[in-house]
Design a protein around this motif. Sequence first.
Motif, PDB file in Angstrom:
ATOM      1  N   VAL A   1       0.961  -1.306  -0.001  1.00 51.08           N
ATOM      2  CA  VAL A   1      -0.099   0.133   0.007  1.00 51.08           C
ATOM      3  C   VAL A   1       1.031   1.355   0.264  1.00 51.08           C
ATOM      4  O   VAL A   1       2.092   1.167   0.467  1.00 51.08           O
ATOM      5  CB  VAL A   1      -0.974   0.022   1.374  1.00 51.08           C
ATOM      6  N   TYR A  44       1.715   6.666   2.584  1.00 45.12           N
ATOM      7  CA  TYR A  44       0.838   7.609   3.684  1.00 45.12           C
ATOM      8  C   TYR A  44      -0.099   6.525   4.247  1.00 45.12           C
ATOM      9  O   TYR A  44      -0.383   7.280   5.428  1.00 45.12           O
ATOM     10  CB  TYR A  44       0.425   8.686   2.558  1.00 45.12           C
ATOM     11  N   TYR A  45      -0.734   5.910   3.689  1.00 44.74           N
ATOM     12  CA  TYR A  45      -1.384   5.001   4.528  1.00 44.74           C
ATOM     13  C   TYR A  45      -0.933   4.362   5.613  1.00 44.74           C
ATOM     14  O   TYR A  45      -1.396   4.173   6.627  1.00 44.74           O
ATOM     15  CB  TYR A  45      -2.229   3.728   3.776  1.00 44.74           C
ATOM     16  N   GLU A  63      -0.391   6.842   8.381  1.00 47.15           N
ATOM     17  CA  GLU A  63      -1.775   7.142   9.179  1.00 47.15           C
ATOM     18  C   GLU A  63      -1.907   6.018  10.189  1.00 47.15           C
ATOM     19  O   GLU A  63      -2.054   6.442  11.268  1.00 47.15           O
ATOM     20  CB  GLU A  63      -2.834   7.095   8.111  1.00 47.15           C
ATOM     21  N   ARG A  64      -1.599   4.788   9.746  1.00 42.91           N
ATOM     22  CA  ARG A  64      -1.901   3.740  10.620  1.00 42.91           C
ATOM     23  C   ARG A  64      -0.900   3.547  11.775  1.00 42.91           C
ATOM     24  O   ARG A  64      -0.943   3.499  12.976  1.00 42.91           O
ATOM     25  CB  ARG A  64      -1.837   2.304  10.297  1.00 42.91           C
TER      26      ARG A  64
END
Length: 520
Positions: free
Chosen positions: A221, A224-225, A228-229
Amino acid sequence: MDFDVIEKYADRVYAYAVKRTFTSEEAEDLSQEILCTVLCKLPELRREESFEAWLWAVAGNVTKSFRRRLGKQRAMFSYDVPEDLASEEEDSLKSLEDEEMYRFLRKKITMLSAIYREIIILYYYDGLSTKQISERLGIPEGTVTWRLSEARKKLKKECIEMKESALRPVKIRFDIYGSFSSNPKTPFPDVYINDALSQNILYYCYEEPQSMEELAKLCGVPAYYVEERMDNLIKREAVTEPVKGKYQTDFIIWSDKYNIYCEENAEKALMPMMDKLIAALKGIAEEAGQIDFYRAGKSETDLFYLYGVMAFSCAAARYCSLPYPEIKEKYNGERWCYVGSMETKEHSRTGIGIQQNTNRGSRGSYAHTVYAGISGFSWRSMMNDGWINACEDILESGYSEDPDAAALAIQEGYILRREDGSFFVTVPAFTREQRAEFDRIADKYLAPLMEEYSELTERFIAGYKRLFPRHLHEDADRMCRAMFFGLYQVIAAYIQRTGVIGVPLAGSYCDVMVQEKRPD
């Protein structure tokens, strides 16, 4: 679009750059700068059939700028479009859809972490110089230049590489241990880290620290995902940052490697004294059977294993010298730890799981403890305060002062209603005095064996501890101390396999109520 064509395209650009630079590092920098410039300018291209000439014109202009920045005058630089490269791929390149290529390359930029992605955008999209970026971000210009170079290298790799593991996401089951106040309005902390991406991040960070870019590639992925997590995982104290930009899971995730080690070594470790341990357990069962406690209709076989697990729990509390580091206070003010599991059904975990409700904040005087992991017994969760108190009421007077709690306890199987309307508690119960007498009996038989038992188990546990990641040494210490008591499971399994004592009745539970405080 065909990803093989994109890969060939990246290689052709790199080959172009190699002919116009002195070193492989310079070739990588130049080729990545060409790719990034094409990415930014591609929407400006109006005629698809002009893509080939436009591509190499962009490459030529970028090469000129690259040369000026390096401050080197090299006569060997050529700014002509290389006919060999152009003609060989002409048909394929003309068939590419510009917008699809744009989306693909842009996606690869999103795979970079924020420190690289931000500079790429400022440099190529906003057209800022390295000096202007330095002033905007408040970092040295040399750092900007270095990050820009690293981003180009990473972008090339992202265009042609993807970890195979990204196609096989993992699944982890979470729980917590320690002290946690149960509240129906407050979910257990593991709820906040249980999404699919968080599970995969935690898995890939377990053994070794990983960077954002590495995690993006492993999880498949954009970075930036992951960022965030990661912010949430750090906030929830599931992840630490041992060094700048590297992240590591901060709790144990069980897998089959731990179980396999126990299968191969646990019983062998205890064999030198197995006969003595079995004889002690028989002696405990014989004398404990003389205590007039509430048996809940349990068979002597079922009670034999209950006596054994209670006796080993008592012995571990008295004789285990292994460390048990204090659990630190978490973000919500309570003391608990996460624990994950990726175990298969092929190898069962060695040890005794315990759930206990001490019931100290209610009117009742009993606690409820459930033991899990002993072969032949089914599992059920511990009772809540109201159910424990309803059971205590029935034990003392035959009815409960809280009919609603009693009804729920009946629903869960802790209380049965007989045909004549009377109630029957399905959990054995010891008063304070009866438990004290039981502990005296258990110590009588086990105390003489504890020196030898400690020596054998600690030798086994030393190898067991080496399986855990080194940064989780405190969690590992807690699990190792629990193993001192949990090896009773191995003894019970051996007893059943060799026919010394039979197996529990089908549908039996190994749980007990013990009076922990004097009734009001």
